[in-house]
Write a protein that holds these residues in place. Structure first.
Motif, mmCIF file in Angstrom:
data_model
loop_
_atom_site.group_PDB
_atom_site.id
_atom_site.type_symbol
_atom_site.label_atom_id
_atom_site.label_comp_id
_atom_site.label_asym_id
_atom_site.label_seq_id
_atom_site.Cartn_x
_atom_site.Cartn_y
_atom_site.Cartn_z
ATOM 1 N N LYS A 57 62.272 58.569 31.636
ATOM 2 C CA LYS A 57 62.823 59.671 30.846
ATOM 3 C C LYS A 57 63.964 60.311 31.618
ATOM 4 C CE LYS A 57 59.542 63.097 32.682
ATOM 5 N NZ LYS A 57 58.424 64.007 32.350
ATOM 6 N N GLU A 58 64.707 61.148 30.930
ATOM 7 C CA GLU A 58 65.760 61.927 31.564
ATOM 8 C C GLU A 58 65.148 63.194 32.161
ATOM 9 O OE1 GLU A 58 68.462 62.557 28.374
ATOM 10 O OE2 GLU A 58 69.438 60.603 28.586
ATOM 11 N N VAL A 59 65.436 63.434 33.422
ATOM 12 C CA VAL A 59 64.927 64.628 34.108
ATOM 13 C C VAL A 59 66.103 65.574 34.343
ATOM 14 C CG1 VAL A 59 63.812 65.521 36.182
ATOM 15 C CG2 VAL A 59 63.070 63.339 35.198
ATOM 16 N N TYR A 60 65.976 66.783 33.857
ATOM 17 C CA TYR A 60 67.063 67.757 33.915
ATOM 18 C C TYR A 60 66.897 68.682 35.116
ATOM 19 C CZ TYR A 60 68.298 66.234 29.238
ATOM 20 O OH TYR A 60 68.687 65.475 28.160
ATOM 21 N N TYR A 61 68.005 69.123 35.658
ATOM 22 C CA TYR A 61 67.990 70.023 36.813
ATOM 23 C C TYR A 61 69.073 71.079 36.643
ATOM 24 C CZ TYR A 61 71.858 66.948 38.134
ATOM 25 O OH TYR A 61 73.016 66.226 38.131
ATOM 26 N N GLU A 62 68.896 72.200 37.357
ATOM 27 C CA GLU A 62 69.831 73.317 37.252
ATOM 28 C C GLU A 62 70.520 73.642 38.568
ATOM 29 O OE1 GLU A 62 68.751 76.311 33.799
ATOM 30 O OE2 GLU A 62 67.120 76.226 35.251
ATOM 31 N N SER A 63 70.276 72.874 39.591
ATOM 32 C CA SER A 63 70.951 73.078 40.869
ATOM 33 C C SER A 63 70.873 71.787 41.668
ATOM 34 C CB SER A 63 70.295 74.211 41.670
ATOM 35 O OG SER A 63 69.037 73.808 42.177
ATOM 36 N N HIS A 64 71.709 71.703 42.699
ATOM 37 C CA HIS A 64 71.675 70.513 43.547
ATOM 38 C C HIS A 64 70.374 70.440 44.339
ATOM 39 C CE1 HIS A 64 73.984 67.072 44.834
ATOM 40 N NE2 HIS A 64 73.567 67.262 46.060
ATOM 41 N N LEU A 65 69.793 71.586 44.656
ATOM 42 C CA LEU A 65 68.503 71.591 45.340
ATOM 43 C C LEU A 65 67.423 70.966 44.463
ATOM 44 C CD1 LEU A 65 68.321 75.086 47.098
ATOM 45 C CD2 LEU A 65 68.597 72.852 48.177
ATOM 46 N N GLU A 66 67.445 71.291 43.177
ATOM 47 C CA GLU A 66 66.476 70.693 42.267
ATOM 48 C C GLU A 66 66.675 69.184 42.179
ATOM 49 O OE1 GLU A 66 66.151 72.475 38.415
ATOM 50 O OE2 GLU A 66 66.171 74.505 39.203
ATOM 51 N N LEU A 67 67.928 68.748 42.099
ATOM 52 C CA LEU A 67 68.217 67.322 42.024
ATOM 53 C C LEU A 67 67.680 66.595 43.258
ATOM 54 C CD1 LEU A 67 69.521 64.826 40.796
ATOM 55 C CD2 LEU A 67 71.712 65.565 41.758
ATOM 56 N N LYS A 68 67.846 67.192 44.433
ATOM 57 C CA LYS A 68 67.323 66.579 45.654
ATOM 58 C C LYS A 68 65.802 66.457 45.612
ATOM 59 C CE LYS A 68 70.847 67.611 49.134
ATOM 60 N NZ LYS A 68 71.108 68.274 50.442
ATOM 61 N N LEU A 69 65.139 67.510 45.136
ATOM 62 C CA LEU A 69 63.687 67.460 45.051
ATOM 63 C C LEU A 69 63.239 66.379 44.073
ATOM 64 C CD1 LEU A 69 60.906 68.625 45.784
ATOM 65 C CD2 LEU A 69 61.152 70.160 43.838
ATOM 66 N N SER A 71 64.808 63.713 43.246
ATOM 67 C CA SER A 71 65.081 62.407 43.844
ATOM 68 C C SER A 71 63.983 62.025 44.818
ATOM 69 C CB SER A 71 66.433 62.432 44.566
ATOM 70 O OG SER A 71 67.490 62.694 43.664
ATOM 71 N N THR A 72 63.424 63.012 45.508
ATOM 72 C CA THR A 72 62.300 62.771 46.413
ATOM 73 C C THR A 72 61.046 62.412 45.630
ATOM 74 O OG1 THR A 72 63.172 64.233 48.126
ATOM 75 C CG2 THR A 72 60.800 63.822 48.154
ATOM 76 N N LEU A 73 60.790 63.129 44.545
ATOM 77 C CA LEU A 73 59.620 62.833 43.718
ATOM 78 C C LEU A 73 59.708 61.424 43.135
ATOM 79 C CD1 LEU A 73 59.232 66.255 41.849
ATOM 80 C CD2 LEU A 73 57.987 65.450 43.862
ATOM 81 N N GLU A 74 60.923 60.981 42.858
ATOM 82 C CA GLU A 74 61.126 59.626 42.349
ATOM 83 C C GLU A 74 60.669 58.578 43.371
ATOM 84 O OE1 GLU A 74 62.925 56.872 39.399
ATOM 85 O OE2 GLU A 74 62.135 58.900 39.354
ATOM 86 N N LEU A 75 60.809 58.899 44.655
ATOM 87 C CA LEU A 75 60.460 57.949 45.719
ATOM 88 C C LEU A 75 59.026 58.075 46.201
ATOM 89 C CD1 LEU A 75 63.677 58.301 47.916
ATOM 90 C CD2 LEU A 75 63.162 56.491 46.268
ATOM 91 N N ALA A 76 58.405 59.221 45.973
ATOM 92 C CA ALA A 76 57.073 59.487 46.526
ATOM 93 C C ALA A 76 56.012 58.653 45.812
ATOM 94 C CB ALA A 76 56.748 60.976 46.408
ATOM 95 N N GLU A 77 55.285 57.826 46.564
ATOM 96 C CA GLU A 77 54.293 56.924 45.967
ATOM 97 C C GLU A 77 53.148 57.693 45.318
ATOM 98 O OE1 GLU A 77 52.983 54.135 48.846
ATOM 99 O OE2 GLU A 77 54.932 53.119 49.013
ATOM 100 N N GLN A 78 52.803 58.874 45.875
ATOM 101 C CA GLN A 78 51.658 59.611 45.355
ATOM 102 C C GLN A 78 51.977 60.361 44.068
ATOM 103 O OE1 GLN A 78 53.550 60.376 47.965
ATOM 104 N NE2 GLN A 78 53.100 62.407 48.813
ATOM 105 N N VAL A 79 53.263 60.434 43.698
ATOM 106 C CA VAL A 79 53.681 61.131 42.485
ATOM 107 C C VAL A 79 53.845 60.119 41.355
ATOM 108 C CG1 VAL A 79 55.537 62.478 41.409
ATOM 109 C CG2 VAL A 79 54.835 62.965 43.773
#
Length: 225
Positions: A57-69, A71-79
């Protein structure tokens, strides 16, 4: 893009036994619409979206900090799922009841969930944010959901351990012995005098249990917890 450290995911706070019956279908769509603008390192306050392969799905963000987080959730195996603006949360501010939407949620492989917000560290000192997060805490405690306020590296509890210039602290506490409210001009002069940053102010209000109002900007000697 550099992502957030995976260690930040371990900083979630649980106020009650985790609810492990939460499903992806509980978060099929965001509750609040985000208007899109291009985001960049130089313009961290802008918004956009990216296509998550993990969540399909498309994940929306409102700041670059949110985008970084995210991107991390995308890589985290436990998520196994994540997204933005998941549900309205009620909170009380200045004797009025309002609602807001947390920045993010993520669902873990054990079907537990975390809700939270991504903020610059100094923004964690604002009383308005604390009022919102008090409502979020109540929701998380009631529903067995984890609570996380982070800038992507630190969480809000880290403000308690950060160093504050001793002379600045002592001078401001001396002012509070004479008055319950210190105006922004006085605070700003002290900030310049000791070469401090906005983060130092956030650490002070957190450690000394002072309210940081913004309109007009002032410190008030009242508990905000």
């Amino acid at each position: 893009m550099k992502t957030v450290s995976l260690k930040v995911l371990d900083k979630a706070i649980w106020f009650s036994p985790p609810n492990n019956r939460i499903k992806k279908s509980d978060f099929e769509k965001p509750f609040r619409k985000i208007y899109l603008n291009k985001s960049s390192e130089e313009s961290p306050g802008t918004s956009g979206f990216f296509k998550s392969k993990k969540c399909n799905k498309e994940v929306y963000y409102e700041s670059h900090l949110e985008l970084k987080l995210f991107s991390t959730l995308e890589l985290a195996e436990q998520v196994i799922d994540f997204g933005s603006q998941p549900m309205p949360i009620s909170f009380k501010y200045n004797e009025r009841i309002s609602t807001y939407h947390p920045d993010f949620y993520y669902l873990l492989s054990d079907n537990t969930c975390v809700l939270g917000e991504v903020k610059m560290l100094y923004e964690m000192g604002y009383f308005y944010n604390w009022s919102k997060w008090k409502g979020l805490k109540h929701y998380c405690r009631k529903n067995g959901i984890g609570f996380l306020i982070t800038d992507g590296k630190y969480d809000i509890r880290d403000l308690k351990e950060m160093y504050i210039n001793r002379n600045f602290r002592d001078e401001l506490l001396t002012l509070f012995q004479k008055t319950d409210c210190v105006d922004w001009n006085t605070i700003y002069d002290l900030k310049l005098k000791y070469g401090l940053k906005m983060l130092d102010l956030a650490c002070f209000v957190y450690q000394e249990n002072v309210r940081w109002y913004r309109k007009p900007t002032r410190f008030v000697k009242e508990s905000f917890i």
